[in-house]
Design a protein around this motif. Sequence first.
Motif, PDB file in Angstrom:
ATOM      1  N   CYS A   1     -18.494  47.304  77.189  1.00  0.00           N
ATOM      2  CA  CYS A   1     -19.368  46.158  77.473  1.00  0.00           C
ATOM      3  C   CYS A   1     -19.413  45.844  78.961  1.00  0.00           C
ATOM      4  O   CYS A   1     -20.387  45.283  79.444  1.00  0.00           O
ATOM      5  N   VAL A   2     -18.380  46.183  79.682  1.00  0.00           N
ATOM      6  CA  VAL A   2     -18.367  45.974  81.122  1.00  0.00           C
ATOM      7  C   VAL A   2     -19.018  47.155  81.840  1.00  0.00           C
ATOM      8  O   VAL A   2     -19.794  46.968  82.785  1.00  0.00           O
ATOM      9  N   MET A   3     -18.769  48.367  81.373  1.00  0.00           N
ATOM     10  CA  MET A   3     -19.253  49.555  82.068  1.00  0.00           C
ATOM     11  C   MET A   3     -20.741  49.845  81.856  1.00  0.00           C
ATOM     12  O   MET A   3     -21.430  50.240  82.790  1.00  0.00           O
ATOM     13  N   ILE A   4     -21.233  49.664  80.647  1.00  0.00           N
ATOM     14  CA  ILE A   4     -22.606  50.059  80.339  1.00  0.00           C
ATOM     15  C   ILE A   4     -23.629  49.324  81.210  1.00  0.00           C
ATOM     16  O   ILE A   4     -24.516  49.972  81.774  1.00  0.00           O
ATOM     17  N   PRO A   5     -23.553  47.999  81.369  1.00  0.00           N
ATOM     18  CA  PRO A   5     -24.541  47.358  82.254  1.00  0.00           C
ATOM     19  C   PRO A   5     -24.448  47.827  83.706  1.00  0.00           C
ATOM     20  O   PRO A   5     -25.460  47.913  84.397  1.00  0.00           O
TER      21      PRO A   5
ATOM     22  N   TRP B   1     -36.790  42.989  81.636  1.00  0.00           N
ATOM     23  CA  TRP B   1     -36.198  42.366  80.453  1.00  0.00           C
ATOM     24  C   TRP B   1     -35.283  43.319  79.694  1.00  0.00           C
ATOM     25  O   TRP B   1     -34.369  42.879  78.991  1.00  0.00           O
ATOM     26  N   LEU B   2     -35.498  44.615  79.841  1.00  0.00           N
ATOM     27  CA  LEU B   2     -34.580  45.582  79.229  1.00  0.00           C
ATOM     28  C   LEU B   2     -33.202  45.468  79.878  1.00  0.00           C
ATOM     29  O   LEU B   2     -32.181  45.425  79.186  1.00  0.00           O
ATOM     30  N   GLN B   3     -33.171  45.385  81.199  1.00  0.00           N
ATOM     31  CA  GLN B   3     -31.886  45.213  81.901  1.00  0.00           C
ATOM     32  C   GLN B   3     -31.252  43.885  81.533  1.00  0.00           C
ATOM     33  O   GLN B   3     -30.054  43.797  81.307  1.00  0.00           O
ATOM     34  N   ARG B   4     -32.057  42.842  81.454  1.00  0.00           N
ATOM     35  CA  ARG B   4     -31.523  41.539  81.068  1.00  0.00           C
ATOM     36  C   ARG B   4     -30.964  41.580  79.649  1.00  0.00           C
ATOM     37  O   ARG B   4     -29.959  40.939  79.356  1.00  0.00           O
ATOM     38  N   GLY B   5     -31.607  42.329  78.773  1.00  0.00           N
ATOM     39  CA  GLY B   5     -31.120  42.472  77.401  1.00  0.00           C
ATOM     40  C   GLY B   5     -29.788  43.199  77.338  1.00  0.00           C
ATOM     41  O   GLY B   5     -28.904  42.836  76.551  1.00  0.00           O
ATOM     42  N   VAL B   6     -29.637  44.218  78.166  1.00  0.00           N
ATOM     43  CA  VAL B   6     -28.363  44.958  78.218  1.00  0.00           C
ATOM     44  C   VAL B   6     -27.240  44.032  78.680  1.00  0.00           C
ATOM     45  O   VAL B   6     -26.155  44.018  78.099  1.00  0.00           O
ATOM     46  N   VAL B   7     -27.513  43.242  79.705  1.00  0.00           N
ATOM     47  CA  VAL B   7     -26.507  42.300  80.218  1.00  0.00           C
ATOM     48  C   VAL B   7     -26.183  41.244  79.155  1.00  0.00           C
ATOM     49  O   VAL B   7     -25.022  40.930  78.900  1.00  0.00           O
ATOM     50  N   SER B   8     -27.216  40.721  78.512  1.00  0.00           N
ATOM     51  CA  SER B   8     -27.004  39.693  77.482  1.00  0.00           C
ATOM     52  C   SER B   8     -26.178  40.225  76.319  1.00  0.00           C
ATOM     53  O   SER B   8     -25.274  39.545  75.827  1.00  0.00           O
ATOM     54  N   ALA B   9     -26.484  41.441  75.870  1.00  0.00           N
ATOM     55  CA  ALA B   9     -25.734  42.037  74.760  1.00  0.00           C
ATOM     56  C   ALA B   9     -24.263  42.207  75.138  1.00  0.00           C
ATOM     57  O   ALA B   9     -23.370  41.938  74.326  1.00  0.00           O
ATOM     58  N   ALA B  10     -24.008  42.637  76.359  1.00  0.00           N
ATOM     59  CA  ALA B  10     -22.623  42.811  76.814  1.00  0.00           C
ATOM     60  C   ALA B  10     -21.898  41.477  76.860  1.00  0.00           C
ATOM     61  O   ALA B  10     -20.740  41.372  76.435  1.00  0.00           O
TER      62      ALA B  10
ATOM     63  N   VAL C   1     -22.569  38.683  75.148  1.00  0.00           N
ATOM     64  CA  VAL C   1     -22.346  38.181  73.783  1.00  0.00           C
ATOM     65  C   VAL C   1     -21.191  38.939  73.135  1.00  0.00           C
ATOM     66  O   VAL C   1     -20.323  38.350  72.490  1.00  0.00           O
ATOM     67  N   CYS C   2     -21.161  40.250  73.326  1.00  0.00           N
ATOM     68  CA  CYS C   2     -20.091  41.071  72.755  1.00  0.00           C
ATOM     69  C   CYS C   2     -18.732  40.640  73.302  1.00  0.00           C
ATOM     70  O   CYS C   2     -17.771  40.480  72.541  1.00  0.00           O
ATOM     71  N   LEU C   3     -18.633  40.435  74.596  1.00  0.00           N
ATOM     72  CA  LEU C   3     -17.361  40.010  75.193  1.00  0.00           C
ATOM     73  C   LEU C   3     -16.945  38.627  74.707  1.00  0.00           C
ATOM     74  O   LEU C   3     -15.765  38.371  74.475  1.00  0.00           O
ATOM     75  N   PHE C   4     -17.914  37.741  74.533  1.00  0.00           N
ATOM     76  CA  PHE C   4     -17.599  36.400  74.036  1.00  0.00           C
ATOM     77  C   PHE C   4     -17.078  36.465  72.601  1.00  0.00           C
ATOM     78  O   PHE C   4     -16.114  35.791  72.245  1.00  0.00           O
ATOM     79  N   VAL C   5     -17.694  37.311  71.777  1.00  0.00           N
ATOM     80  CA  VAL C   5     -17.243  37.473  70.390  1.00  0.00           C
ATOM     81  C   VAL C   5     -15.842  38.076  70.351  1.00  0.00           C
ATOM     82  O   VAL C   5     -14.994  37.648  69.562  1.00  0.00           O
TER      83      VAL C   5
END
Length: 129
Positions: free
Chosen positions: A26-30, A54-63, A65-69
């Motif tokens: 989640c840290v490396m992919i973005p 927005w694709l880049q923003r989506g990648v950051v958002s997914a990372a 959310v994943c880290l928060f979970v």
Amino acid sequence: MTSPGNSSGSLVDRLGGGVVALARLCVMIPLVYLVVYVGGAFLVPKSLGWAWVWLQRGVVSAALVCLFVVFIQHPRASQRPAGLTHAMGISFVLVLPAIVTSYWPGVFGALVTPLLVAGSAIRERGRRV
């Protein structure tokens, strides 16, 4: 026969396995995708520019959310698998991919998990004293 430089095993195993590997990815992919984003920005037609951003923003958002979970699942530092605290603590580096696209919720969101990790460590140490 493998050479000493070659490490056998899957990528997940080499990244620490399980939830630790997930947090590290989640840290490396973005960050890796940031290189693709900047390079592709010159190739994407102007009509698709907003979709590219927005694709880049989506990648950051997914990372984020994943880290928060992951933090919600492992809130106590003493009960986290080895390496997970470090992986979540350095997630502030996600500020860079968020700034590149002027994604301000991502900039502030990238600071939430490290602050939660630091806060949980401080709280745990305070309870032990």
